[in-house]
Design a protein around this motif. Structure first.
Motif, mmCIF file in Angstrom:
data_model
loop_
_atom_site.group_PDB
_atom_site.id
_atom_site.type_symbol
_atom_site.label_atom_id
_atom_site.label_comp_id
_atom_site.label_asym_id
_atom_site.label_seq_id
_atom_site.Cartn_x
_atom_site.Cartn_y
_atom_site.Cartn_z
ATOM 1 N N GLN A 143 -8.088 -11.389 21.977
ATOM 2 C CA GLN A 143 -9.479 -11.376 22.469
ATOM 3 C C GLN A 143 -10.348 -10.217 21.951
ATOM 4 O OE1 GLN A 143 -6.767 -11.936 24.324
ATOM 5 N NE2 GLN A 143 -7.053 -14.058 24.958
ATOM 6 N N HIS A 144 -9.745 -9.183 21.415
ATOM 7 C CA HIS A 144 -10.530 -8.008 21.033
ATOM 8 C C HIS A 144 -10.243 -7.573 19.595
ATOM 9 C CE1 HIS A 144 -11.724 -7.531 25.214
ATOM 10 N NE2 HIS A 144 -10.475 -7.823 25.530
ATOM 11 N N GLU A 145 -11.257 -7.003 18.985
ATOM 12 C CA GLU A 145 -11.086 -6.481 17.627
ATOM 13 C C GLU A 145 -10.015 -5.394 17.578
ATOM 14 O OE1 GLU A 145 -14.870 -4.991 16.303
ATOM 15 O OE2 GLU A 145 -15.246 -6.862 15.224
ATOM 16 N N VAL A 146 -9.435 -5.220 16.409
ATOM 17 C CA VAL A 146 -8.502 -4.118 16.209
ATOM 18 C C VAL A 146 -9.040 -3.200 15.117
ATOM 19 C CG1 VAL A 146 -6.424 -5.338 16.987
ATOM 20 C CG2 VAL A 146 -7.117 -5.503 14.595
ATOM 21 N N THR A 147 -8.638 -1.944 15.200
ATOM 22 C CA THR A 147 -8.991 -0.973 14.164
ATOM 23 C C THR A 147 -7.711 -0.366 13.613
ATOM 24 O OG1 THR A 147 -11.124 -0.437 15.153
ATOM 25 C CG2 THR A 147 -10.172 1.215 13.690
ATOM 26 N N ILE A 148 -7.591 -0.379 12.308
ATOM 27 C CA ILE A 148 -6.470 0.283 11.643
ATOM 28 C C ILE A 148 -6.964 1.636 11.141
ATOM 29 C CG2 ILE A 148 -4.767 0.148 9.771
ATOM 30 C CD1 ILE A 148 -4.480 -2.085 11.914
ATOM 31 N N LYS A 149 -6.287 2.703 11.556
ATOM 32 C CA LYS A 149 -6.615 4.057 11.105
ATOM 33 C C LYS A 149 -5.516 4.528 10.166
ATOM 34 C CE LYS A 149 -8.822 5.077 15.549
ATOM 35 N NZ LYS A 149 -9.012 6.082 16.638
ATOM 36 N N THR A 150 -5.896 5.132 9.079
ATOM 37 C CA THR A 150 -4.937 5.510 8.039
ATOM 38 C C THR A 150 -5.114 6.973 7.643
ATOM 39 O OG1 THR A 150 -4.926 3.238 7.180
ATOM 40 C CG2 THR A 150 -4.168 4.967 5.671
ATOM 41 N N TRP A 151 -4.017 7.711 7.721
ATOM 42 C CA TRP A 151 -3.990 9.109 7.277
ATOM 43 C C TRP A 151 -2.906 9.286 6.209
ATOM 44 C CZ3 TRP A 151 -4.246 7.715 12.403
ATOM 45 C CH2 TRP A 151 -5.227 8.287 13.208
ATOM 46 N N VAL A 152 -3.046 10.305 5.401
ATOM 47 C CA VAL A 152 -1.986 10.710 4.484
ATOM 48 C C VAL A 152 -1.084 11.689 5.238
ATOM 49 C CG1 VAL A 152 -1.457 11.878 2.315
ATOM 50 C CG2 VAL A 152 -3.478 10.378 2.495
ATOM 51 N N LYS A 153 0.209 11.424 5.205
ATOM 52 C CA LYS A 153 1.128 12.268 5.983
ATOM 53 C C LYS A 153 1.782 13.321 5.088
ATOM 54 C CE LYS A 153 5.053 11.820 9.134
ATOM 55 N NZ LYS A 153 6.096 10.925 9.617
ATOM 56 N N ARG A 154 2.042 12.950 3.850
ATOM 57 C CA ARG A 154 2.757 13.848 2.948
ATOM 58 C C ARG A 154 2.515 13.380 1.529
ATOM 59 N NH1 ARG A 154 7.058 13.781 0.008
ATOM 60 N NH2 ARG A 154 7.445 11.609 0.569
ATOM 61 N N VAL A 155 2.303 14.318 0.605
ATOM 62 C CA VAL A 155 2.152 13.972 -0.810
ATOM 63 C C VAL A 155 3.252 14.653 -1.591
ATOM 64 C CG1 VAL A 155 0.638 13.983 -2.825
ATOM 65 C CG2 VAL A 155 -0.347 13.804 -0.529
ATOM 66 N N GLY A 156 4.095 13.897 -2.247
ATOM 67 C CA GLY A 156 5.164 14.440 -3.072
ATOM 68 C C GLY A 156 4.799 14.359 -4.540
ATOM 69 N N ASN A 157 5.786 14.514 -5.394
ATOM 70 C CA ASN A 157 5.510 14.502 -6.826
ATOM 71 C C ASN A 157 5.122 13.100 -7.305
ATOM 72 O OD1 ASN A 157 5.437 15.609 -9.497
ATOM 73 N ND2 ASN A 157 7.323 14.439 -9.879
ATOM 74 N N SER A 158 5.942 12.112 -6.954
ATOM 75 C CA SER A 158 5.633 10.738 -7.381
ATOM 76 C C SER A 158 5.508 9.785 -6.196
ATOM 77 C CB SER A 158 6.711 10.231 -8.341
ATOM 78 O OG SER A 158 7.962 10.202 -7.690
ATOM 79 N N SER A 159 5.684 10.271 -4.996
ATOM 80 C CA SER A 159 5.555 9.392 -3.834
ATOM 81 C C SER A 159 4.682 10.052 -2.768
ATOM 82 C CB SER A 159 6.935 9.073 -3.251
ATOM 83 O OG SER A 159 7.488 10.220 -2.641
ATOM 84 N N PHE A 160 4.259 9.265 -1.812
ATOM 85 C CA PHE A 160 3.480 9.813 -0.693
ATOM 86 C C PHE A 160 3.713 8.950 0.528
ATOM 87 C CE2 PHE A 160 0.017 6.670 -0.832
ATOM 88 C CZ PHE A 160 0.167 6.163 -2.122
ATOM 89 N N GLU A 161 3.480 9.568 1.685
ATOM 90 C CA GLU A 161 3.665 8.874 2.949
ATOM 91 C C GLU A 161 2.341 8.739 3.667
ATOM 92 O OE1 GLU A 161 7.987 10.431 4.344
ATOM 93 O OE2 GLU A 161 6.442 10.452 5.885
ATOM 94 N N LEU A 162 2.146 7.584 4.292
ATOM 95 C CA LEU A 162 0.942 7.351 5.090
ATOM 96 C C LEU A 162 1.330 7.192 6.548
ATOM 97 C CD1 LEU A 162 -0.703 4.708 2.758
ATOM 98 C CD2 LEU A 162 -1.225 7.155 2.866
ATOM 99 N N HIS A 163 0.481 7.663 7.418
ATOM 100 C CA HIS A 163 0.623 7.430 8.858
ATOM 101 C C HIS A 163 -0.521 6.506 9.254
ATOM 102 C CE1 HIS A 163 1.278 8.452 13.151
ATOM 103 N NE2 HIS A 163 -0.031 8.323 13.225
ATOM 104 N N GLN A 164 -0.199 5.405 9.927
ATOM 105 C CA GLN A 164 -1.244 4.453 10.315
ATOM 106 C C GLN A 164 -1.118 4.110 11.790
ATOM 107 O OE1 GLN A 164 -0.299 1.641 6.868
ATOM 108 N NE2 GLN A 164 -2.517 1.760 6.699
ATOM 109 N N GLU A 165 -2.240 3.759 12.371
ATOM 110 C CA GLU A 165 -2.245 3.346 13.774
ATOM 111 C C GLU A 165 -3.096 2.100 13.935
ATOM 112 O OE1 GLU A 165 -1.821 7.921 15.499
ATOM 113 O OE2 GLU A 165 -3.663 6.785 15.881
#
Lengths: 134, 134, 134, 134
Positions: free
Chosen positions: D66-88
Motif C-alpha cells: 500500500q505504500h511507497e518504498v525508498t531505497i537508501k544507498t551508502w558506500v561502506k568500504r572502498v578497497g583496491n578493486s572491490s567496494f561494499e555498499l550498505h543499503q536500506e
C-alpha cells in the motif's frame, strides 16, 4: 489518462541487451495501479474485486536500459462486469509497446463476475481513450 | 508439441494467493526454449536471430502454488519471416491459460526481419497445431 | 540434502549475457520447497508458519543460459524457533553460487516467533550439512 | 547517500500478502544505479566493468503493497578493486530491510578484478556511511 514514469531496472534487461518482453506484463500491471484504486481506494487486499481475463502486448521497438519509461493508461471500453484498458510504454518520446488488457469485476469467494457499480463506471468513463485521433 | 513441466515457485504467487498473471509471460517464454533451439541449437547468444512481435494471454482459471504446471507449445502458423505459436498452461489436467505469440526471424544489426531458412520452416511444420479437433 | 534441477529461463539473464544476480534469490527460494513441506505438507497458505530473517548469497562464478542448474539444500543449524539453510547452485559440475538463509517459525497473527515442534526439528536434523568434509 | 523512491508493484507481493523477499534483491540493485553511473556515466553496456561478489539482506519487518518504498544507498568500504555498499529499504518512516553488497571492478574479457581508478574511489568516498551515529 494515467501515467507512471520509472527507471528501467538492470535485471529487467535480458541477454539481448534490451528489456525482456516479460517485463512489460509487470510494467503494464504497475500502470494499472490508479485503476485498482478506483475499485479499492486503500488497496486493502481482503476482498480484492478484480481479476484479469486477458492481455495482449505488441512490441513495436526495443526498449533499453539507459532511459526512463512512461506507462500511459486509458480506458478503452466499459461493459457490465468487465472493462478494457489500452496502455502504451513510451521511451524517449517514442511509443515502444502497446497493451490491451481485459479485467473483470470478480467475486473470488463465488468465482463469478459481478456488475461494476455505477459510480465506478462513471469514474472509468472519465479516462476513455479518444480513438478519433488514432 | 513440446512440453515443459515445472513446480510453481513461491515468489510467482501474488497477494491474491494465486499465480500472478505476470508469471505467465515468463512461463510461456520458458516453453519456447525448444523453438529457440531450432534456430540456435547451442543457444549461443552472439547472433540471436529472433525477436518477439506480440503475445496475447488468456486467463481461463486461476493457477495455484500447490501443483506442478505444464506448458504445451505448438506452431500455429509459419510465414515468410515470422511465425505464430499456440501455447497452453495446464495444471491438474485442466487448461488454465492460453497464449499466442508472434515471433520474427530478425537481424539485430540491421533491425530488419529476415526470411526463415527452409530447413527451419520444415522443422517448425512438424509441430503444427491440429485445429481440426479444437 | 534436497536437490531441484531446472533449465535457466531466458528472462533470468541480463544484459551481461549471464544470469542476473537477482534470479538467485528466487532459485534458492525454489530450492527450499521441500523444507516448506516439512512444516506444511499440503502447502496450504492459510496459516503459513515461516518467515525469512535473512539471506546471504555469494557469487563464485558466472551462470549461463545454456545449461541446467541444480540447487542443493542442506540444513546448517536448527535452533529453538529458527533454523539456517546452506544452499548451493551448481552448473556443469561446478558450484557457482552459495546461499545461507535464516528462517523463523512464525505466527503471522501475533507477529512473533514460535518454537519449532520437536518432530520437525528431527526431520530437519536428517538433512544436516556435514561440515567435516568442507 | 543516494535515494530511489518507487511504488510497490502488485506482482512483487506473494501469497503471504506482503512483498516477496526475492523482490528486495532487485530493489537494492535498482538502488545501485547511481553507483553504476560513477563507473559508466552513459550506462553503455559494451564494456561493463562491475560484477557482484555477494549480498546479504536482513529482513526486519514486513513490507506491504500500500505504500511507497525508498531505497537508501551508502558506500561502506572502498578497497583496491572491490567496494561494499550498505543499503536500506524504508516504508512509512520505518527501516524494513538492510542489505550489504560487495561489488568488484571487473574485466569480463579476462575474468579478473581490476583496480578501481582513483577518481572513482574519490567519488565513492563522498558517499561513505557515517557509522559514528549507528
Amino acid at each position: 489518462m494515467f501515467t507512471e514514469t520509472f527507471a528501467v531496472r538492470f535485471y529487467e534487461t535480458d541477454a539481448l541487451q534490451h528489456v525482456s518482453n516479460t517485463a512489460l506484463a509487470g510494467w503494464f500491471e504497475a500502470g494499472r495501479q490508479p485503476i485498482f484504486k478506483m475499485f479499492v481506494p486503500d488497496m486493502n487486499l481482503d476482498n480484492w474485486p478484480l481479476i484479469i481475463a486477458s492481455y495482449k502486448i505488441d512490441f513495436l521497438a526495443q526498449i533499453y536500459l539507459q532511459h526512463e519509461v512512461t506507462i500511459k493508461t486509458w480506458v478503452k471500453r466499459v461493459g457490465n462486469s468487465s472493462f478494457e484498458l489500452h496502455q502504451e510504454c513510451w521511451q524517449q518520446e517514442q511509443v515502444k509497446s502497446r497493451g490491451v488488457t481485459t479485467m473483470v469485476h470478480f467475486d473470488y469467494a463465488s468465482e463469478r463476475s459481478v456488475a461494476i457499480p455505477e459510480h465506478i463506471k462513471e469514474a472509468l468513463g472519465k479516462h476513455l481513450l479518444d480513438t478519433s485521433s488514432m
